[in-house]
Write an enzyme that holds these catalytic residues in place. Structure first.
Site, PDB file in Angstrom:
ATOM      1  N   LYS A 181      -6.500  -9.079  -6.919  1.00 43.78           N
ATOM      2  CA  LYS A 181      -7.643  -9.256  -6.027  1.00 43.78           C
ATOM      3  C   LYS A 181      -8.743  -8.232  -6.331  1.00 43.78           C
ATOM      4  O   LYS A 181      -8.436  -7.067  -6.596  1.00 43.78           O
ATOM      5  CB  LYS A 181      -7.107  -9.056  -4.598  1.00 43.78           C
ATOM      6  CG  LYS A 181      -8.075  -9.216  -3.485  1.00 43.78           C
ATOM      7  CD  LYS A 181      -7.375  -8.997  -2.140  1.00 43.78           C
ATOM      8  CE  LYS A 181      -7.756  -7.659  -1.565  1.00 43.78           C
ATOM      9  NZ  LYS A 181      -7.806  -7.559  -0.114  1.00 43.78           N
TER      10      LYS A 181
ATOM     11  N   LYS B 126     -12.017  -2.789  -3.159  1.00 44.54           N
ATOM     12  CA  LYS B 126     -12.814  -1.555  -3.128  1.00 44.54           C
ATOM     13  C   LYS B 126     -12.028  -0.381  -3.674  1.00 44.54           C
ATOM     14  O   LYS B 126     -12.588   0.566  -4.188  1.00 44.54           O
ATOM     15  CB  LYS B 126     -13.185  -1.207  -1.683  1.00 44.54           C
ATOM     16  CG  LYS B 126     -14.108  -2.151  -1.005  1.00 44.54           C
ATOM     17  CD  LYS B 126     -14.497  -1.544   0.347  1.00 44.54           C
ATOM     18  CE  LYS B 126     -14.345  -2.550   1.472  1.00 44.54           C
ATOM     19  NZ  LYS B 126     -13.031  -2.510   2.102  1.00 44.54           N
TER      20      LYS B 126
ATOM     21  N   LYS C  80       0.840  -1.208   0.000  1.00 48.70           N
ATOM     22  CA  LYS C  80       0.000   0.000   0.000  1.00 48.70           C
ATOM     23  C   LYS C  80       0.872   1.254   0.000  1.00 48.70           C
ATOM     24  O   LYS C  80       0.517   2.260  -0.607  1.00 48.70           O
ATOM     25  CB  LYS C  80      -0.963  -0.004   1.196  1.00 48.70           C
ATOM     26  CG  LYS C  80      -2.042  -1.065   1.058  1.00 48.70           C
ATOM     27  CD  LYS C  80      -3.278  -0.780   1.914  1.00 48.70           C
ATOM     28  CE  LYS C  80      -4.383  -1.761   1.588  1.00 48.70           C
ATOM     29  NZ  LYS C  80      -5.601  -1.608   2.370  1.00 48.70           N
TER      30      LYS C  80
END
Ligand code: AQP
Length: 345
Positions: free
Chosen positions: A203, A206, A115
């Site tokens: 994956k 969101k 991230k």
């Protein structure tokens, strides 16, 4: 729900609209756990601000996530459903754990590295600290088990190490009476990992900027059909599982099995010689039908905000009661002055 049942805790971040991955990989399994476990499910809104967030959306996303838990079959009579930030013990235990957690334990977390790479200079201390907050979430409730997918295994391991090595080993007055329960991972039999509709190797998420990469649980039927129609395919005829050269075929066929409620064997036979043009409408119909009751139940919960708020308030009170006991135990062991008792520390 009885105290004898092992306790489970889990949560989803209100970082946007929940999608098929959140449902099939997580919430659907929670529903079954309610029969055999004392279940705590929180909306982890403090986690949601570890990446840049929109303050105008946070409260609404928190409510809609809670309503989706209920619409998916989480039963407030059997489970404690609450909002993480409404139980301040999460933030407080996180701070206490921060002060005993070595920085290099956090720097090697894979999710942080991934991230942080995406965010460059904007990466916050909160993102680095995410796994300590997650440890606090789990340890506050003396959770016996935590359902984890592959991506969360490393974080659970960290929570175990903090509890065992940094709190119990150092601060428990009696080694036979640990201060914090060391949780076990709960690996579920059919841990579905749902991949992106636009890249079968990534994956479903969101935060993917491409809306077409995911099916949100509240997408209307036409949008679901359109997204599936545009989903990435390959030039091969026939659907199959497990071919590493064909991640999209594996992902969409797996979704078809999960959404239609049929076995993998049965759908593998049905679709073995099927072209994409024939398969996609079948998958779209299965998705629309699987989501129909969930969407109807969601709409009912949102039509009745007072009942939804009452569920969250009841959950907050129970969560607070349990978390408060753990926090007081840790505060005392760490030597803090007890409130209102200046002479007895
Ligand atoms: N694609 C997926 N397949 C299976 N399970 C999934 N989960 C998420 N995506 C998939 C599971 O959902 C739970 C809650 O996830 P989260 O929102 O707390 O964080 P996440 O894993 O980071 O989910 P997203 O959608 O990818 O969110 P963003 O984009 O905000 O980071 C977890 O149990 C997770 O395994």
């Amino acid at each position: 729900m009885t105290q004898q049942q092992p306790r489970v805790l889990s949560g989803v971040q209100p970082t946007g609209a929940l999608h098929l991955g959140n449902w099939l990989g997580a919430i659907r399994n929670w529903v079954d756990l309610q029969d055999s476990h004392d279940t705590f499910f929180c909306v982890v809104d403090l986690h949601a601000i570890t990446v840049p967030h929109d303050p105008d959306r946070l409260a609404e996303d928190t409510l809609s996530t809670a309503a989706l838990y209920l619409a998916c079959g989480i039963d407030p009579a059997r489970s404690t459903v609450f909002v993480q930030s409404q139980v301040p013990a999460h933030s407080e235990l996180c701070w206490l754990l921060n002060c005993v957690t070595p920085l290099n334990w956090l720097e090697r977390m894979i999710q942080f590295k991934e991230k942080a790479l995406k965010q460059g200079d904007a990466v916050s201390t909160g993102l680095l600290d995410y796994p300590v907050l997650m440890a606090a979430d789990i340890l506050l409730y003396d959770a016996d088990r935590v359902p984890v997918g592959d991506d969360q295994k490393q974080h659970l391991e960290l929570a175990r190490d903090i509890a065992q090595q940094r709190i119990n080993a150092r601060f428990a007055p009696n080694p036979d009476q640990p201060l914090l329960k060391v949780p076990e991972p709960l690996i579920l039999k059919e841990g579905a990992r749902v991949m992106s509709l636009t890249d079968g190797r990534a994956k479903m998420s969101k935060s993917d900027p491409n809306e077409g990469s995911r099916i949100s649980l509240l997408d209307p039927p036409e949008l679901i059909t359109r997204k599936i129609k545009r989903a990435k395919t390959d030039p091969v005829l026939g659907l199959e599982f497990g071919n590493p050269e064909r991640p999209e075929a594996d992902n969409l066929l797996s979704l078809y099995a999960l959404l239609s409620g049929r076995s993998r064997e049965a759908v593998a036979v049905e679709c073995a010689a099927m072209g994409w043009g024939q398969f996609k409408p079948l998958l779209a119909e299965a998705a629309v039908e699987a989501l129909r009751p969930l969407q109807a139940s969601y709409a009912e919960w949102r039509r009745d905000p007072a009942t939804l708020e009452a569920v969250l308030e009841q959950g907050r009170q129970r969560a607070q009661d349990v978390a408060g006991v753990t926090l007081a135990r840790v505060r005392q062991a760490l030597g803090f002055l007890a409130p209102g008792r200046p002479d007895q520390g």
